[in-house]
Design a protein around this motif. Structure first.
Motif, PDB file in Angstrom:
ATOM      1  N   TYR A  52       0.785  -1.231  -0.223  1.00 56.37           N
ATOM      2  CA  TYR A  52       0.051  -0.008   0.178  1.00 56.37           C
ATOM      3  C   TYR A  52       0.901   1.306  -0.044  1.00 56.37           C
ATOM      4  O   TYR A  52       1.722   1.396   0.889  1.00 56.37           O
ATOM      5  CB  TYR A  52      -0.893   0.051   1.342  1.00 56.37           C
ATOM      6  CG  TYR A  52      -2.095  -1.119   1.063  1.00 56.37           C
ATOM      7  CD1 TYR A  52      -3.235  -0.520   0.549  1.00 56.37           C
ATOM      8  CD2 TYR A  52      -1.874  -2.294   1.550  1.00 56.37           C
ATOM      9  CE1 TYR A  52      -4.192  -1.668   0.375  1.00 56.37           C
ATOM     10  CE2 TYR A  52      -3.105  -3.198   1.495  1.00 56.37           C
ATOM     11  CZ  TYR A  52      -4.063  -2.809   0.789  1.00 56.37           C
ATOM     12  OH  TYR A  52      -5.172  -3.606   0.628  1.00 56.37           O
ATOM     13  N   VAL A  53       0.642   2.007  -0.965  1.00 51.17           N
ATOM     14  CA  VAL A  53       1.468   3.350  -1.073  1.00 51.17           C
ATOM     15  C   VAL A  53       0.781   4.593  -0.558  1.00 51.17           C
ATOM     16  O   VAL A  53       1.229   5.632  -0.583  1.00 51.17           O
ATOM     17  CB  VAL A  53       1.829   3.644  -2.545  1.00 51.17           C
ATOM     18  CG1 VAL A  53       3.004   2.637  -2.925  1.00 51.17           C
ATOM     19  CG2 VAL A  53       0.704   3.585  -3.514  1.00 51.17           C
ATOM     20  N   ALA A  54      -0.666   4.122  -0.333  1.00 47.76           N
ATOM     21  CA  ALA A  54      -1.532   5.133  -0.153  1.00 47.76           C
ATOM     22  C   ALA A  54      -2.719   4.718   0.874  1.00 47.76           C
ATOM     23  O   ALA A  54      -2.997   3.319   0.402  1.00 47.76           O
ATOM     24  CB  ALA A  54      -1.939   6.406  -0.739  1.00 47.76           C
ATOM     25  N   ARG A  93       2.653  -5.728 -14.894  1.00 57.64           N
ATOM     26  CA  ARG A  93       1.290  -5.539 -14.258  1.00 57.64           C
ATOM     27  C   ARG A  93       0.404  -6.853 -14.158  1.00 57.64           C
ATOM     28  O   ARG A  93       0.107  -7.094 -13.102  1.00 57.64           O
ATOM     29  CB  ARG A  93       0.471  -4.477 -14.775  1.00 57.64           C
ATOM     30  CG  ARG A  93      -0.754  -4.075 -14.084  1.00 57.64           C
ATOM     31  CD  ARG A  93      -1.413  -2.746 -14.601  1.00 57.64           C
ATOM     32  NE  ARG A  93      -2.569  -2.521 -13.795  1.00 57.64           N
ATOM     33  CZ  ARG A  93      -3.790  -2.775 -13.972  1.00 57.64           C
ATOM     34  NH1 ARG A  93      -4.132  -3.707 -14.865  1.00 57.64           N
ATOM     35  NH2 ARG A  93      -4.659  -2.528 -12.924  1.00 57.64           N
ATOM     36  N   ASP A 121      -1.741  -0.476  -8.667  1.00 59.01           N
ATOM     37  CA  ASP A 121      -2.854   0.172  -9.241  1.00 59.01           C
ATOM     38  C   ASP A 121      -2.445   1.916  -9.550  1.00 59.01           C
ATOM     39  O   ASP A 121      -3.318   2.523 -10.033  1.00 59.01           O
ATOM     40  CB  ASP A 121      -4.101   0.309  -8.338  1.00 59.01           C
ATOM     41  CG  ASP A 121      -4.583  -1.194  -8.294  1.00 59.01           C
ATOM     42  OD1 ASP A 121      -4.766  -1.766  -9.322  1.00 59.01           O
ATOM     43  OD2 ASP A 121      -5.022  -1.554  -6.985  1.00 59.01           O
ATOM     44  N   THR A 122      -1.047   2.081  -9.316  1.00 60.46           N
ATOM     45  CA  THR A 122      -0.965   3.589  -9.632  1.00 60.46           C
ATOM     46  C   THR A 122      -0.385   3.729 -11.069  1.00 60.46           C
ATOM     47  O   THR A 122       0.075   2.743 -11.720  1.00 60.46           O
ATOM     48  CB  THR A 122       0.402   3.893  -8.586  1.00 60.46           C
ATOM     49  OG1 THR A 122       1.373   3.290  -8.865  1.00 60.46           O
ATOM     50  CG2 THR A 122      -0.196   3.890  -7.039  1.00 60.46           C
ATOM     51  N   PRO A 123      -0.426   4.838 -11.531  1.00 66.41           N
ATOM     52  CA  PRO A 123      -0.091   5.118 -12.924  1.00 66.41           C
ATOM     53  C   PRO A 123       1.350   4.773 -13.466  1.00 66.41           C
ATOM     54  O   PRO A 123       1.533   4.139 -14.421  1.00 66.41           O
ATOM     55  CB  PRO A 123      -0.437   6.570 -13.125  1.00 66.41           C
ATOM     56  CG  PRO A 123      -1.451   6.677 -12.264  1.00 66.41           C
ATOM     57  CD  PRO A 123      -1.190   6.089 -11.127  1.00 66.41           C
ATOM     58  N   PHE A 140       3.326   2.467 -12.195  1.00 64.85           N
ATOM     59  CA  PHE A 140       3.657   1.053 -12.233  1.00 64.85           C
ATOM     60  C   PHE A 140       3.878   0.643 -13.918  1.00 64.85           C
ATOM     61  O   PHE A 140       2.924   0.724 -14.623  1.00 64.85           O
ATOM     62  CB  PHE A 140       2.453   0.029 -11.737  1.00 64.85           C
ATOM     63  CG  PHE A 140       2.987  -1.344 -11.285  1.00 64.85           C
ATOM     64  CD1 PHE A 140       3.546  -1.240 -10.019  1.00 64.85           C
ATOM     65  CD2 PHE A 140       2.846  -2.300 -12.121  1.00 64.85           C
ATOM     66  CE1 PHE A 140       4.018  -2.559  -9.442  1.00 64.85           C
ATOM     67  CE2 PHE A 140       3.214  -3.734 -11.836  1.00 64.85           C
ATOM     68  CZ  PHE A 140       3.994  -3.808 -10.608  1.00 64.85           C
ATOM     69  N   VAL A 173      -4.763   2.215  -1.429  1.00 66.47           N
ATOM     70  CA  VAL A 173      -4.116   2.324  -2.722  1.00 66.47           C
ATOM     71  C   VAL A 173      -2.823   1.471  -2.867  1.00 66.47           C
ATOM     72  O   VAL A 173      -1.952   1.711  -1.971  1.00 66.47           O
ATOM     73  CB  VAL A 173      -3.648   3.571  -3.067  1.00 66.47           C
ATOM     74  CG1 VAL A 173      -3.044   3.601  -4.814  1.00 66.47           C
ATOM     75  CG2 VAL A 173      -4.984   4.355  -3.475  1.00 66.47           C
ATOM     76  N   GLN A 174      -3.049   0.346  -3.668  1.00 63.58           N
ATOM     77  CA  GLN A 174      -1.629  -0.592  -3.733  1.00 63.58           C
ATOM     78  C   GLN A 174      -1.034   0.091  -4.799  1.00 63.58           C
ATOM     79  O   GLN A 174      -1.294   0.396  -5.966  1.00 63.58           O
ATOM     80  CB  GLN A 174      -2.192  -1.862  -3.915  1.00 63.58           C
ATOM     81  CG  GLN A 174      -2.806  -2.482  -2.826  1.00 63.58           C
ATOM     82  CD  GLN A 174      -3.394  -3.744  -2.828  1.00 63.58           C
ATOM     83  OE1 GLN A 174      -4.289  -4.152  -3.652  1.00 63.58           O
ATOM     84  NE2 GLN A 174      -3.193  -5.009  -2.078  1.00 63.58           N
ATOM     85  N   LEU A 175       0.374  -0.496  -4.885  1.00 61.80           N
ATOM     86  CA  LEU A 175       1.278   0.148  -5.991  1.00 61.80           C
ATOM     87  C   LEU A 175       1.012  -0.282  -7.258  1.00 61.80           C
ATOM     88  O   LEU A 175       1.084   0.434  -8.139  1.00 61.80           O
ATOM     89  CB  LEU A 175       2.883  -0.400  -5.406  1.00 61.80           C
ATOM     90  CG  LEU A 175       3.942   0.051  -6.714  1.00 61.80           C
ATOM     91  CD1 LEU A 175       4.203   1.404  -6.461  1.00 61.80           C
ATOM     92  CD2 LEU A 175       5.192  -0.874  -6.035  1.00 61.80           C
TER      93      LEU A 175
END
Length: 214
Positions: free
Chosen positions: A112-114, A130, A121-123, A125, A117-119
């Protein structure tokens, strides 16, 4: 200890094999093609397919712990499906064998980076990783519902690379450990193997996920 290792020829698995043997453990490596592995003192190679639960169960039946560093390979076009098929077969095989201690090496994508929010799922990545990361995240979800095994799930840090064995690392939980400045946290694969072996020898994360970094 007697330890069964799945994925012993891979990037992580080969480092784990080196560390286990260096510490005097007896290792049973599961391999579809045993002849491809080099004979070493303390190593027994058993023909077994990680996609077949019956073969897994038979191969690991008399060990103290099972480590899975399985990865079908980032170039595998069906990596998501194959990864999860193997995950289910490995879970089922370990259950059938009666072995309780199980450690699985997953990925950083499920950290979780927030909040919420998991890493993966971040733009930023990487698209090429993926599908494999999504499969590893699903494997984590599956193992978190597992109550019959003394499982541990280890997520490497964002930066996992070749490098020296220092024997030193920091331990975290469900979020990436802080890096230096703007750089993400990382670890050498040799030190990741140290952390895996330490967890086998002195369990601290039974039915938990953890992460590490230098």
């Amino acid at each position: 200890m007697k330890i069964a290792l799945i994925g012993a020829t891979g990037f992580v698995g080969s480092a784990v094999l080196t560390e286990l043997l260096a510490r005097g453990h007896q290792v049973t490596a599961l391999a579809r093609t045993p002849a491809k592995m080099t004979a070493q003192p303390g190593l027994t190679v058993v023909a077994a397919d990680a996609l077949d639960a019956t073969q897994v169960a038979r191969a690991v039946a008399d060990v103290d712990a099972v480590v899975s560093a399985y990865n079908p390979g980032w170039s595998e076009p069906r990596i998501y499906d194959v990864f999860l098929q193997a995950t289910q077969a490995i879970f089922n095989g370990v259950r059938q064998s009666g072995v309780k201690r199980f450690l699985m090496v997953g990925g950083a994508g499920s950290l979780y980076v927030a909040p919420g929010v998991q890493l993966v799922d971040t733009p930023p990545f990487p698209a090429e990783y993926r599908q494999g990361a999504l499969a590893a995240r699903e494997a984590l979800r599956l193992i978190q519902s597992e109550s019959s095994l003394d499982w541990t799930f280890l997520s490497p840090p964002i930066a996992l690379a070749p490098g020296a064995r220092t024997g030193q690392y920091r331990v975290g939980g469900d979020t990436p450990l802080p890096g230096v400045g703007e750089a993400p946290s990382g670890i050498s694969v040799a030190d990741l193997a140290v952390a895996i072996t330490d967890e086998l020898e002195q369990p601290r994360h039974i039915q938990k996920r953890f992460t590490v970094a230098n």
